[in-house]
Design a protein around this motif. Structure first.
Motif, mmCIF file in Angstrom:
data_model
loop_
_atom_site.group_PDB
_atom_site.id
_atom_site.type_symbol
_atom_site.label_atom_id
_atom_site.label_comp_id
_atom_site.label_asym_id
_atom_site.label_seq_id
_atom_site.Cartn_x
_atom_site.Cartn_y
_atom_site.Cartn_z
ATOM 1 N N CYS A 97 0.823 -1.216 0.000
ATOM 2 C CA CYS A 97 0.000 0.000 0.000
ATOM 3 C C CYS A 97 0.855 1.263 0.000
ATOM 4 C CB CYS A 97 -0.930 0.008 1.210
ATOM 5 S SG CYS A 97 -2.298 -1.150 1.120
ATOM 6 N N LYS A 98 1.854 1.290 0.876
ATOM 7 C CA LYS A 98 2.702 2.480 0.976
ATOM 8 C C LYS A 98 3.529 2.668 -0.291
ATOM 9 C CE LYS A 98 5.781 4.937 4.128
ATOM 10 N NZ LYS A 98 6.378 4.952 5.487
ATOM 11 N N LEU A 102 3.476 5.980 -2.725
ATOM 12 C CA LEU A 102 4.705 6.710 -3.068
ATOM 13 C C LEU A 102 4.924 6.750 -4.576
ATOM 14 C CD1 LEU A 102 7.053 5.321 -0.253
ATOM 15 C CD2 LEU A 102 6.276 7.693 -0.499
ATOM 16 N N ASN A 103 4.661 5.636 -5.243
ATOM 17 C CA ASN A 103 4.828 5.582 -6.701
ATOM 18 C C ASN A 103 3.823 6.496 -7.406
ATOM 19 O OD1 ASN A 103 7.004 3.833 -6.729
ATOM 20 N ND2 ASN A 103 5.740 1.997 -6.862
ATOM 21 N N TYR A 104 2.612 6.545 -6.856
ATOM 22 C CA TYR A 104 1.600 7.417 -7.455
ATOM 23 C C TYR A 104 2.035 8.877 -7.358
ATOM 24 C CZ TYR A 104 -2.955 9.450 -8.532
ATOM 25 O OH TYR A 104 -3.973 10.165 -9.114
ATOM 26 N N LEU A 105 2.558 9.255 -6.204
ATOM 27 C CA LEU A 105 3.054 10.614 -6.033
ATOM 28 C C LEU A 105 4.233 10.892 -6.969
ATOM 29 C CD1 LEU A 105 2.944 10.944 -2.139
ATOM 30 C CD2 LEU A 105 1.571 12.252 -3.783
ATOM 31 N N LYS A 106 5.085 9.918 -7.102
ATOM 32 C CA LYS A 106 6.288 10.084 -7.925
ATOM 33 C C LYS A 106 5.930 10.311 -9.393
ATOM 34 C CE LYS A 106 10.598 7.719 -9.174
ATOM 35 N NZ LYS A 106 11.423 6.486 -8.956
ATOM 36 N N LEU A 132 -4.102 6.605 3.712
ATOM 37 C CA LEU A 132 -3.288 6.671 2.503
ATOM 38 C C LEU A 132 -3.825 7.718 1.528
ATOM 39 C CD1 LEU A 132 -2.839 2.829 2.097
ATOM 40 C CD2 LEU A 132 -0.958 4.455 2.416
ATOM 41 N N CYS A 133 -5.140 7.739 1.351
ATOM 42 C CA CYS A 133 -5.743 8.707 0.433
ATOM 43 C C CYS A 133 -5.481 10.139 0.892
ATOM 44 C CB CYS A 133 -7.248 8.459 0.335
ATOM 45 S SG CYS A 133 -7.693 6.929 -0.527
#
Length: 262
Positions: A97-98, A102-106, A132-133
């Motif tokens: 999940c984390k 992080l990948n989505y933000l990246k 997380l959201c």
């Protein structure tokens, strides 16, 4: 002759009308206490030997502006505790999940205008999905992305209460359809009516057609979303392709093991 930076700032500190005007223009000191650095003016003046004096926002103003952006998005300031740093990893699924967050933000900047620009955390109640959201949203807000937070149950109820007033309805639902980024938290929580599904379809379909990204949490798995309404589920599936994280099993109750909400 140009007055010194210190003289200029002292004048502002002593001039109550100047301070009031600055406040009215958006320069607001931190919380209730007057900032000891700028004394409530909202900025500091630094003297430069060769060039003109430099005026920069005080740290209290920067902090205040960030909090204002959170409030405008619909997030409570206390949500600042729900960040990725505070998200505890205690097994493989929380690590997954984390990593996904992080990948989505990246890669958000690269995918934001594409078909697959969204992310969904689905399944087990209490598994940290809302944490997380919210963490992703706060991070993107701080980077200048305009985010709207949509707590599903509360917003759906409010929208339905305004359905008979066409102007109010259009205005209310419009911000969820057109916002740069939306967080739909606890999608389909509680009893679901045909009206609920129609409203959500209107929001998601508009965003689907315009490639507007979404961050979604729901206790429904993707399979259950498709069973509930294929039109809604299939659009979420496509937009979140590669970024759909399903969490199943009571052992993944993050409230019990990690202490977060969602």
């Amino acid at each position: 002759m140009q007055s010194s930076a210190n003289d200029f700032q002292e004048k502002l500190w002593s001039d109550k009308s100047s301070t009031t005007n600055l406040r009215n223009k958006g320069y607001t000191p931190d919380v209730s206490d007057v900032c000891p650095i700028c004394r409530g003016v909202g900025f500091i003046v630094k003297r430069h030997e060769k060039y003109q004096d430099i005026i920069t926002p005080c740290s209290c103003t920067v902090k205040n502006n960030i909090k204002s952006k959170w409030k405008l998005s619909g997030l409570n300031v206390d949500s600042s505790q729900l960040n990725l740093k505070n998200y505890k990893i205690y097994n493989n699924i929380t690590k997954k999940c984390k990593t996904a967050a992080l990948n989505y933000l990246k890669f958000f900047g690269e995918i934001r205008n594409t078909r697959h620009n969204s992310i969904a955390f689905l399944g087990q109640v209490g598994s940290g999905k809302s944490h997380l959201c919210t963490a992703i949203a706060i991070n993107l807000i701080d980077k200048g992305v305009k985010v709207i937070y949509m707590p599903y149950r509360d917003v759906i109820t409010k929208i339905k209460q305004n359905m008979l007033d066409e102007e109010s309805y259009s205005s209310l639902i419009g911000k969820y359809k057109t916002s740069e980024l939306i967080v739909i938290d606890d999608l389909f929580k509680g009893k679901i009516t045909e009206s609920d599904i129609n409203i959500i379809f209107e929001i998601i379909n508009y965003r689907y057609l315009n490639n507007y990204p979404m961050i979604i949490s729901s206790e429904y798995t993707m399979e259950r979303l498709l069973e509930l309404d294929e039109a809604v589920g299939s659009r979420i599936l496509e937009m979140c392709m590669g970024n759909t994280i399903e969490i199943q099993g009571k052992e993944n109750n993050y409230r019990v093991n990690g202490g977060a909400r969602g």
